[in-house]
Motif scaffolding. Structure first.
Motif, short mmCIF file in Angstrom:
data_model
loop_
_atom_site.label_atom_id
_atom_site.label_comp_id
_atom_site.label_asym_id
_atom_site.label_seq_id
_atom_site.Cartn_x
_atom_site.Cartn_y
_atom_site.Cartn_z
N GLN A 219 0.59 -1.34 0.05
CA GLN A 219 0.19 0.14 -0.04
C GLN A 219 0.82 1.46 0.09
OE1 GLN A 219 -2.81 0.40 3.23
NE2 GLN A 219 -3.80 2.20 2.63
N ALA A 220 2.01 1.22 0.67
CA ALA A 220 3.17 2.34 0.74
C ALA A 220 3.63 2.63 -0.47
CB ALA A 220 3.85 2.17 1.78
N LEU A 221 3.52 1.61 -1.32
CA LEU A 221 4.41 1.73 -2.50
C LEU A 221 3.40 2.05 -3.72
CD1 LEU A 221 6.96 -1.32 -2.50
CD2 LEU A 221 7.48 1.22 -2.34
N THR A 222 2.22 1.25 -3.86
CA THR A 222 1.50 1.57 -4.81
C THR A 222 0.10 2.16 -4.47
OG1 THR A 222 0.12 -0.71 -4.48
CG2 THR A 222 2.27 -0.68 -5.81
N GLY A 223 -0.29 2.06 -3.29
CA GLY A 223 -1.48 2.64 -2.79
C GLY A 223 -2.73 1.78 -2.90
N ILE A 225 -5.03 -0.93 -1.72
CA ILE A 225 -5.50 -1.61 -0.29
C ILE A 225 -5.84 -2.89 -0.52
CG2 ILE A 225 -7.04 -1.42 1.77
CD1 ILE A 225 -7.25 1.72 0.73
N ALA A 307 -13.33 13.25 9.54
CA ALA A 307 -12.90 12.24 8.74
C ALA A 307 -13.95 12.32 7.71
CB ALA A 307 -13.07 11.11 9.51
N LEU A 310 -13.28 14.41 4.65
CA LEU A 310 -12.15 13.88 3.90
C LEU A 310 -12.54 12.83 2.90
CD1 LEU A 310 -9.18 13.75 6.51
CD2 LEU A 310 -9.50 15.38 4.68
N GLY A 311 -13.93 12.41 3.09
CA GLY A 311 -14.38 11.24 2.35
C GLY A 311 -14.14 10.06 2.54
N LEU A 312 -13.65 9.71 3.93
CA LEU A 312 -13.35 8.50 4.32
C LEU A 312 -14.83 7.64 4.70
CD1 LEU A 312 -10.75 9.28 6.98
CD2 LEU A 312 -10.35 7.63 5.16
N SER A 313 -14.73 6.33 4.38
CA SER A 313 -16.04 5.62 4.77
C SER A 313 -16.40 5.50 6.12
CB SER A 313 -16.02 4.31 3.86
OG SER A 313 -15.08 3.50 4.36
N ARG A 316 -13.95 2.94 7.60
CA ARG A 316 -12.56 3.32 7.81
C ARG A 316 -12.59 4.25 8.90
NH1 ARG A 316 -10.04 -0.08 5.39
NH2 ARG A 316 -10.09 -0.22 2.86
N LEU A 320 -9.85 3.70 11.71
CA LEU A 320 -8.79 4.58 11.90
C LEU A 320 -8.84 5.67 12.76
CD1 LEU A 320 -8.09 4.82 7.64
CD2 LEU A 320 -6.69 3.59 9.19
N ILE A 321 -9.98 6.14 13.09
CA ILE A 321 -10.10 7.16 13.76
C ILE A 321 -10.64 6.98 15.39
CG2 ILE A 321 -11.14 9.47 14.10
CD1 ILE A 321 -9.29 9.29 11.68
N PRO A 324 -8.80 3.68 17.34
CA PRO A 324 -7.41 3.89 18.11
C PRO A 324 -7.59 4.85 19.39
CG PRO A 324 -7.42 4.22 15.65
CD PRO A 324 -9.00 3.75 15.98
#
Lengths: 405, 254
Positions: A219-223, A225, A307, A310-313, A316, A320-321, A324
């Motif tokens: 994911q870091a390299l190509t994006g 998921i 969140a 920003l368009g996060l589902s 997510r 992610l929010i 955590p």
């Protein structure tokens, strides 16, 4: 000029006071504090000295020898359930280990299911569904407000003791049987090549970590998921099953069989363990549900809004929010709930589940009279177990802690 | 995708028609009609409780509305997850209380959207993020956490976070109301710069200096309605409505 002079005078006055020129030594707060502490230490010392010498004198008078020699003596009684081979001729030392393992067993089962129940009902509190929300509230209010001992009795005497006898067992596909004497489930007995499936399972579990790292790097390299969660589940189930199929199903299943008045074979779960595990899970789960609710509610609505903008589902935003941040409220509460559960497992004594407290402080103490030794050893075990829980939860807490300033 | 193309002129990037919203029985927005052209800068002001924040929060669906229609960049706001997410990706928003994610570093705050929504490689997302941090003049804070920054710095990070998503429209909901006076300027400077680059902006603010300097139109709201709208010169020097006059006299004369 005038102001400066006043300041000088004030400072001089302060110096005089601090020097304690006028005060008697016993009015000096530091000397007083020291004196009180000295008195307390002397008092406590005398208290413990008199208690211990009293006990020793009494034990001597009744002919009880102090020391841990009794641990190697034969116990002469059987225990209801043991995870290691045990006979009545085995030692008190072995009884200690049997009880310890039984305590760990019910604690681990309890912690696992309490956590599952707690998170399910804690999150259900925020459901958009009216019925689910109300069920969550009802669950917490019912089980949090009834004494745990009463709940243990409820499951043991009111639920499990009213199950049918062995001959009228409730059964599921003629493989799993439930009756008044316990729950009987089939056991998988592996033959020659069974180890391949075990290795496959180990590989699958190790593979999850590899997969996670790989997915993160990709994911870091190509994006892109990668669905790590579902792939992990597929791996853990799929790999061992594939291994079993490829090696030609190298196992037999041992089904419980009715012989005489009871079932034999397979795995037996005694009602004492079931009742205690259910009661501990359900009771502690209601507290964990409240902890989870508190954690989620502690996060300001603005976090979700930011969140969303920003368009996060929603999924997510949760992972992610919300989670955590909620964890830093939940983890310290979980710590004390887990510790309570371990301590509460001593209620085993009330229904006869052979946990450490029951077989050691109960029976062993009764038979040997070694009160100091048995109680001391048991205290140390619960102390260490809870310290281990604290240590692990503090590690987790540090991992989720928040940096500010 | 069930996106609906707007039937109105192509240059209108936001079209709000007869929008009504209720909180229970309370009628918060009454017949809002608003067209925003691409590149237009709009300042919305009005007394508290007049519905100005609620109006712009409807644009990216932080608030639902019950009647009327709203089309953003050709996509109609209907009760459809795809439409909502499409619009949210296109619209950036800056909040009064910044709403940075406190468990993530500044850089992670900026790259979260690009990585998880736009599915960009990490290095690319970070490079973009650093560019925007340079623009808001705090690249040296990239590895700190929001709690370690001042209010003005946090708000600039919040603006940069929105810009990282490459939005066509920016919404500002009282961006300077929670800031100390000396920090207001550093945030307004960033906003002015953004306006000069041609970003479509809707700002709910009481910074009248900012309105005079960059706004194409000033909208005055009261009791859930748009009472008056005009270009800034006319709005401030020649207000028509009594309510507007009273409001301006109250905020300008002190």
């Amino acid at each position: 000029m005038l102001k400066q002079k006043t300041l000088e005078q004030t400072k001089a006055a302060a110096r005089r006071n601090k020097g304690g020129r006028s005060a008697a030594f016993y009015n000096n707060p530091e000397i007083r504090a020291l004196g009180y502490q000295l008195l307390l230490v002397l008092g406590l010392g005398y208290f413990f000295y008199s208690v211990i010498s009293n006990v020793l004198a009494n034990m001597e008078a009744t002919g009880i020898k102090t020391g841990f020699g009794f641990l190697t003596a034969s116990a002469g009684y059987d225990v209801l359930m043991s995870l290691i081979p045990f006979e009545a001729t085995d030692t008190y030392g072995r009884i200690f280990i049997v009880g310890f393992l039984n305590t760990i067993l019910v604690s681990v089962i309890g912690i696992f299911f309490a956590t599952v129940l707690g998170f399910i009902f804690g999150v259900a509190h925020f459901s958009h569904n009216w019925l689910i929300r109300k069920v969550a509230v009802l669950y917490v209010e019912i089980f949090r407000n009834i004494p745990l001992l009463l709940q243990v009795f409820f499951w043991y005497f009111a639920v499990l003791a009213t199950l049918p006898s062995a001959r009228q067992s409730l059964s599921l596909g003629e493989a799993i049987f439930l009756n008044v004497r316990g729950l009987y489930v089939p056991k998988m007995v592996g033959s020659d090549l069974f180890w391949v499936a075990e290795v496959a399972l180990a590989v699958a579990i190790a593979g999850i970590f590899v997969l996670r790292r790989w997915a993160k790097r990709r994911q870091a390299l190509t994006g892109q998921i990668f669905p790590v969660f579902y792939t992990s589940i597929a791996m853990v189930i799929g790999l061992p099953v594939a291994a079993l199929l490829l090696t030609g199903l190298p196992f037999t299943v041992e089904y419980p069989e009715l012989r005489g008045f009871n079932y034999f074979g397979g795995i037996t779960i005694i009602p004492e363990l079931m009742a205690l595990a259910i009661a501990l899970s359900v009771y502690t789960g209601s507290f964990i549900a409240e902890a989870v609710r508190a954690g989620v509610q502690s996060i300001p609505q603005g976090q979700t809004e930011a969140a969303r903008s920003l368009g996060l589902s929603e999924k997510r935003i949760m992972s992610l929010i919300i989670v955590p941040q909620a964890m830093r409220v939940i983890v310290p509460l979980l710590n004390s709930e887990y510790q309570s559960l371990v301590k509460n497992s001593t209620l085993a004594a009330a229904i006869g589940y052979p946990d450490l407290f029951n077989v050691f402080v109960g029976t062993a103490l009764n038979q040997t009279g070694q009160a100091i030794e048995t109680i001391f050893m048991t205290i140390v075990v619960y102390f260490i177990v809870n310290m281990v829980i604290s240590f692990l939860m503090n590690r987790l807490n540090n991992a989720v802690a928040l940096v500010s300033r | 995708m069930s996106a609906v193309k707007s039937s109105s002129g192509a240059e209108d990037i936001i079209v709000i028609e007869n929008l009504n919203k209720w909180y229970g029985n309370f009628h918060v927005l009454r017949d809002i009609n608003l067209r925003v052209k691409k590149g237009e800068r709009i300042v919305i002001c009005g007394p508290s409780g007049s519905g100005k924040s609620t109006t712009i929060r409807c644009i990216n669906r932080l608030e639902e509305f019950q009647e009327g229609s709203l089309v953003v960049d050709g996509v109609e706001m209907i009760n459809d997850v795809k439409n909502i997410e499409t619009i949210r990706k296109d619209v950036g928003m800056v909040f009064q209380h910044f709403n940075l994610f406190p468990h993530l570093t500044i850089l992670e705050n900026l790259t979260l959207g690009p990585i998880w929504v736009q599915k960009k490689p990490k290095a690319e997302a970070e490079a973009t993020a650093m560019q925007y941090l340079e623009r808001v003049k705090i690249p040296d804070q990239a590895d700190k956490y929001p709690g370690q920054l001042s209010g003005g710095q946090q708000q600039r990070v919040a603006i940069a976070r929105s810009l990282c998503m490459n939005p066509n429209i920016m919404l500002f909901d009282e961006p300077t109301s929670a800031l100390d006076p000396e920090m207001i300027k550093e945030v307004l400077d960033v906003m002015v710069e953004l306006a000069q680059e041609g970003m479509t902006m809707l700002c709910v603010t009481h910074e009248m200096g900012f309105a005079k300097k960059v706004a194409d139109r000033v909208i005055f709201m009261d009791a859930g309605q748009i009472v008056e709208e005009n270009e800034p010169n006319e709005f401030f020097n020649n207000p028509q409505n009594e309510r507007t006059k009273l409001f301006l006299s109250q905020i300008l004369n002190h």
